[in-house]
Write a protein that holds these residues in place. Sequence first.
Motif, PDB file in Angstrom:
ATOM      1  N   ILE A 220       0.846  -1.201   0.000  1.00 23.29           N
ATOM      2  CA  ILE A 220       0.000   0.000   0.000  1.00 23.29           C
ATOM      3  C   ILE A 220       0.876   1.243   0.000  1.00 23.29           C
ATOM      4  O   ILE A 220       0.557   2.253  -0.626  1.00 23.29           O
ATOM      5  N   GLY A 221       2.044   1.161   0.681  1.00 19.47           N
ATOM      6  CA  GLY A 221       2.983   2.276   0.648  1.00 19.47           C
ATOM      7  C   GLY A 221       3.550   2.489  -0.740  1.00 19.47           C
ATOM      8  O   GLY A 221       3.662   3.626  -1.226  1.00 19.47           O
ATOM      9  N   PHE A 222       3.902   1.383  -1.408  1.00 16.48           N
ATOM     10  CA  PHE A 222       4.485   1.472  -2.753  1.00 16.48           C
ATOM     11  C   PHE A 222       3.461   2.000  -3.760  1.00 16.48           C
ATOM     12  O   PHE A 222       3.783   2.859  -4.594  1.00 16.48           O
ATOM     13  N   ILE A 223       2.234   1.517  -3.674  1.00 16.37           N
ATOM     14  CA  ILE A 223       1.195   1.941  -4.619  1.00 16.37           C
ATOM     15  C   ILE A 223       0.876   3.423  -4.448  1.00 16.37           C
ATOM     16  O   ILE A 223       0.745   4.172  -5.429  1.00 16.37           O
ATOM     17  N   TYR A 224       0.773   3.868  -3.198  1.00 14.65           N
ATOM     18  CA  TYR A 224       0.499   5.287  -2.962  1.00 14.65           C
ATOM     19  C   TYR A 224       1.680   6.159  -3.378  1.00 14.65           C
ATOM     20  O   TYR A 224       1.509   7.304  -3.797  1.00 14.65           O
ATOM     21  N   PHE A 225       2.898   5.613  -3.269  1.00 16.18           N
ATOM     22  CA  PHE A 225       4.082   6.338  -3.723  1.00 16.18           C
ATOM     23  C   PHE A 225       4.004   6.587  -5.230  1.00 16.18           C
ATOM     24  O   PHE A 225       4.239   7.697  -5.711  1.00 16.18           O
ATOM     25  N   ILE A 226       3.651   5.532  -5.975  1.00 18.48           N
ATOM     26  CA  ILE A 226       3.491   5.675  -7.420  1.00 18.48           C
ATOM     27  C   ILE A 226       2.349   6.636  -7.747  1.00 18.48           C
ATOM     28  O   ILE A 226       2.453   7.491  -8.649  1.00 18.48           O
ATOM     29  N   LYS A 227       1.255   6.530  -6.993  1.00 18.83           N
ATOM     30  CA  LYS A 227       0.104   7.404  -7.219  1.00 18.83           C
ATOM     31  C   LYS A 227       0.460   8.858  -6.951  1.00 18.83           C
ATOM     32  O   LYS A 227       0.034   9.768  -7.687  1.00 18.83           O
ATOM     33  N   ASN A 228       1.258   9.071  -5.912  1.00 18.77           N
ATOM     34  CA  ASN A 228       1.662  10.429  -5.563  1.00 18.77           C
ATOM     35  C   ASN A 228       2.485  11.057  -6.688  1.00 18.77           C
ATOM     36  O   ASN A 228       2.291  12.223  -7.051  1.00 18.77           O
ATOM     37  N   ILE A 229       3.408  10.279  -7.259  1.00 19.42           N
ATOM     38  CA  ILE A 229       4.214  10.768  -8.375  1.00 19.42           C
ATOM     39  C   ILE A 229       3.318  11.090  -9.575  1.00 19.42           C
ATOM     40  O   ILE A 229       3.485  12.119 -10.249  1.00 19.42           O
ATOM     41  N   ALA A 230       2.356  10.209  -9.844  1.00 23.87           N
ATOM     42  CA  ALA A 230       1.460  10.409 -10.982  1.00 23.87           C
ATOM     43  C   ALA A 230       0.659  11.700 -10.841  1.00 23.87           C
ATOM     44  O   ALA A 230       0.458  12.439 -11.819  1.00 23.87           O
ATOM     45  N   ILE A 231       0.202  11.990  -9.613  1.00 22.63           N
ATOM     46  CA  ILE A 231      -0.580  13.215  -9.397  1.00 22.63           C
ATOM     47  C   ILE A 231       0.296  14.448  -9.576  1.00 22.63           C
ATOM     48  O   ILE A 231      -0.105  15.431 -10.212  1.00 22.63           O
ATOM     49  N   LYS A 232       1.512  14.392  -9.043  1.00 24.54           N
ATOM     50  CA  LYS A 232       2.413  15.534  -9.165  1.00 24.54           C
ATOM     51  C   LYS A 232       2.767  15.824 -10.617  1.00 24.54           C
ATOM     52  O   LYS A 232       2.864  16.981 -11.037  1.00 24.54           O
ATOM     53  N   LEU A 233       2.970  14.765 -11.405  1.00 27.58           N
ATOM     54  CA  LEU A 233       3.391  14.937 -12.800  1.00 27.58           C
ATOM     55  C   LEU A 233       2.216  15.007 -13.771  1.00 27.58           C
ATOM     56  O   LEU A 233       2.420  15.184 -14.983  1.00 27.58           O
ATOM     57  N   HIS A 234       1.000  14.846 -13.259  1.00 31.20           N
ATOM     58  CA  HIS A 234      -0.203  14.861 -14.093  1.00 31.20           C
ATOM     59  C   HIS A 234      -0.127  13.813 -15.206  1.00 31.20           C
ATOM     60  O   HIS A 234      -0.421  14.077 -16.382  1.00 31.20           O
ATOM     61  N   ILE A 235       0.298  12.603 -14.837  1.00 28.54           N
ATOM     62  CA  ILE A 235       0.351  11.506 -15.800  1.00 28.54           C
ATOM     63  C   ILE A 235      -0.298  10.276 -15.186  1.00 28.54           C
ATOM     64  O   ILE A 235      -0.466  10.183 -13.970  1.00 28.54           O
ATOM     65  N   ARG A 236      -0.626   9.339 -16.046  1.00 25.61           N
ATOM     66  CA  ARG A 236      -1.185   8.060 -15.589  1.00 25.61           C
ATOM     67  C   ARG A 236      -0.135   6.979 -15.802  1.00 25.61           C
ATOM     68  O   ARG A 236       0.305   6.757 -16.929  1.00 25.61           O
ATOM     69  N   LEU A 237       0.249   6.320 -14.717  1.00 25.34           N
ATOM     70  CA  LEU A 237       1.318   5.335 -14.785  1.00 25.34           C
ATOM     71  C   LEU A 237       0.814   3.894 -14.875  1.00 25.34           C
ATOM     72  O   LEU A 237       1.593   2.995 -15.157  1.00 25.34           O
ATOM     73  N   GLY A 238      -0.469   3.677 -14.624  1.00 23.45           N
ATOM     74  CA  GLY A 238      -0.989   2.310 -14.595  1.00 23.45           C
ATOM     75  C   GLY A 238      -0.824   1.585 -15.918  1.00 23.45           C
ATOM     76  O   GLY A 238      -0.269   0.482 -15.983  1.00 23.45           O
ATOM     77  N   LEU A 239      -1.285   2.210 -17.000  1.00 25.27           N
ATOM     78  CA  LEU A 239      -1.214   1.570 -18.311  1.00 25.27           C
ATOM     79  C   LEU A 239       0.226   1.361 -18.776  1.00 25.27           C
ATOM     80  O   LEU A 239       0.564   0.275 -19.259  1.00 25.27           O
ATOM     81  N   PRO A 240       1.137   2.359 -18.644  1.00 27.16           N
ATOM     82  CA  PRO A 240       2.539   2.112 -19.035  1.00 27.16           C
ATOM     83  C   PRO A 240       3.179   0.953 -18.277  1.00 27.16           C
ATOM     84  O   PRO A 240       3.966   0.185 -18.854  1.00 27.16           O
ATOM     85  N   ILE A 241       2.856   0.823 -17.002  1.00 28.89           N
ATOM     86  CA  ILE A 241       3.421  -0.280 -16.214  1.00 28.89           C
ATOM     87  C   ILE A 241       2.925  -1.622 -16.749  1.00 28.89           C
ATOM     88  O   ILE A 241       3.693  -2.581 -16.881  1.00 28.89           O
ATOM     89  N   LEU A 242       1.635  -1.699 -17.080  1.00 26.77           N
ATOM     90  CA  LEU A 242       1.091  -2.950 -17.629  1.00 26.77           C
ATOM     91  C   LEU A 242       1.701  -3.267 -18.988  1.00 26.77           C
ATOM     92  O   LEU A 242       2.000  -4.424 -19.298  1.00 26.77           O
ATOM     93  N   VAL A 243       1.912  -2.240 -19.817  1.00 28.55           N
ATOM     94  CA  VAL A 243       2.528  -2.450 -21.130  1.00 28.55           C
ATOM     95  C   VAL A 243       3.962  -2.950 -20.959  1.00 28.55           C
ATOM     96  O   VAL A 243       4.409  -3.865 -21.673  1.00 28.55           O
ATOM     97  N   LEU A 244       4.685  -2.352 -20.004  1.00 21.94           N
ATOM     98  CA  LEU A 244       6.053  -2.792 -19.727  1.00 21.94           C
ATOM     99  C   LEU A 244       6.079  -4.259 -19.316  1.00 21.94           C
ATOM    100  O   LEU A 244       6.922  -5.040 -19.790  1.00 21.94           O
ATOM    101  N   ALA A 245       5.157  -4.646 -18.439  1.00 23.09           N
ATOM    102  CA  ALA A 245       5.093  -6.038 -17.989  1.00 23.09           C
ATOM    103  C   ALA A 245       4.775  -6.977 -19.153  1.00 23.09           C
ATOM    104  O   ALA A 245       5.327  -8.078 -19.252  1.00 23.09           O
ATOM    105  N   PHE A 246       3.885  -6.545 -20.035  1.00 16.09           N
ATOM    106  CA  PHE A 246       3.525  -7.380 -21.185  1.00 16.09           C
ATOM    107  C   PHE A 246       4.714  -7.561 -22.123  1.00 16.09           C
ATOM    108  O   PHE A 246       4.996  -8.683 -22.580  1.00 16.09           O
ATOM    109  N   ILE A 247       5.437  -6.473 -22.404  1.00 19.89           N
ATOM    110  CA  ILE A 247       6.586  -6.560 -23.316  1.00 19.89           C
ATOM    111  C   ILE A 247       7.675  -7.441 -22.721  1.00 19.89           C
ATOM    112  O   ILE A 247       8.247  -8.300 -23.402  1.00 19.89           O
TER     113      ILE A 247
END
Length: 671
Positions: A220-247
């Motif tokens: 939960i700490g790691f997920i909120y850390f990623i979420k916090n970065i996404a909010i600060k940068l105004h980007i969505r990281l969920g889909l890129p992470i899934l694409v990276l895992a798929f590749i």
Amino acid sequence: MQAGEFQGPFIWTVIAIMIWMLFAWYSSRLVSDTYVHKNKPPFHYLFRHFPRIIGYNVAVGLQLAVLNLPTVAALQFGIIVLLTLHNLFYVLLDRAFVRKSKPLLLAALGLSIIHIVYLYQAFPDNSIALKKNPQTLHITSCFFMSIFFFLFQIGFVWLMIWRREQLQKGRFQQKSNWKKGYDALAIGVFLLYVFILKSAWLADHVGALAATLLAFGLWIGFIYFIKNIAIKLHIRLGLPILVLAFIYGCFSHPYKVRLEKTETQYQYANRPDIDTYLNYWLQSPLRKDAITAADSAHPFNVYLVIADGGASKSGYWVASVLSKLEEETKSDFSKHLLSLAGASGGSVGNGAFYALLNEQIEKKQTVAFADESRKFFRGDFFTSSFARFLGPDLLRHFIPVLSVDDRAAVLERSMEGISESKLINNYFNGVVDTLFNNKGNLPMLFINTTNLQSGTPGVVSNIRINNDSKFTSRMDVLQLVDQQDSLDAPFKHSTMKLSTAVILGARFPYISPAGEINKKYFVDGGYFDNSGGGITLEVLQYLENRMNDTADNFNKLKHKLAFKVIYISNGNAEKGKDKELHPLVNDLAAPLLTVLGTYSKQTSMSNDKLRSYMLSGKLDTAKCPFQTLNLPMPNDTTDKMTYPMNWVISDYHLQRMDNNLKYVHAGDVLR
């Protein structure tokens, strides 16, 4: 229950719940502050409470889980009602601590006393006593655990309000000091979790529940850390992470079955086929004279065992039943035992019993079967494996350089060294070619598994499956191991440990990944045949054909042998009522529910075919040709509680199974 029976898991669970509460609160607090600062939403003051409510309800959830234990069964008002009351209590605590209102504080104190009295009354009578009784110890511990969780709720709300007051008064120089403390705690917990991953001993002492809660806190700490970065940068990281895992997954195959190096080429090709093994078994000095002296009036009984899957509960039940039959008959049972077949936990139980037979028959050592079985299955095989699942196995999809044993391999290693039975540990740590007996002194061993790509049943066995006799069309897994030298493999010639063999048939979804051998993936044997009834029927039909052939030497044995199937089951014999299917469930989950339904139905149909065959009169059979030993036994009419299916099992449930063993009598079973 297991966390309440041992001091280490109890203490670590109490610590872990506090850590998870703090992580859940502060991680979500950071995201909340960032979101409010960036977006200035209406009613932004509510965002102060959301993180607190998340942390507060961690303790509430664990408290409700304790009250929902089947040995407590105290949720008379229902989970939703108590959850609502606890959250209303949060509102009261918040107002009382903020306003320093004496009436509100007294009201909170009064409700707290009422709740503690409710907890005391909710637990069974005479169970709240400081005594080491395996039947009530976990209840006593869970009562105190519930009190701790409730006090944590109150203390948590007070700490949050006190912290806010200190910040507003300027008594803390910097708000970042809390962040530094949180980071230091996170690093400490992360290092502790790494040690749990590395040390099976530490994992055993921390316990399954505490390790899981620590993992939840870290994630939960790691997920909120990623979420916090996404909010600060105004980007969505969920889909890129899934694409990276798929590749990455297109170029990586991380779930290879753990194999061992050997200098022998095609060593499993030298296993006897079924014809050769049957000849060895019949000619073994253990039974040759008895078979020769047998006739139609006094035939030689031949037993074939099939065993249900079901993780540790089924493993212990199977090993305990077989051990009792062996000990009550003074080792005569194993002389009549032709085959052991099963899947999942049933194969683990069969494997443990087979190892003990090897020690007794081949090494001529005195073996305490029941005692060794209990000591083995009392081990915690779950914590190390599940900790690996919640750690490296999730991260390996995103971190290419992460190369460590997966959770299935760790489960295997746990069975090689974590239990108190060093005897069974050593056998599980040995390769199967040194364990398999090719002289016919021991029974045929069939460990069921399922090929994921084709749905074809596979089997790990001490006999060659694919041979000229063609008694079955199942996939011979050890033949694939022999072929490792011709494909991409870690060793030129490979072999397999007993622990790997039994877990290959016990790879239940999510708990263990599908294992790869020669680009073929294998999952739990229960998908196709959860009891071993299918391959046992094929063995019997093959014997029938040979005995009916007048040109075959086996024809002389037609009326000398009487066959009997012993089915060691651990399912509920009562059929549940059909329920209406919600339209949303129909659209979203019908395929999944169908697969789950066929999972058990396939096994029951195989068993029904085997039972019908045994009653058909095609073979001479014992007085009772198909004997079912179900857990719980029909004689035990008072105990209706279900058994948990996991790789760790509490002493409470082990004792319940021991109580059922009282109704297993060799004289009745083997008649």
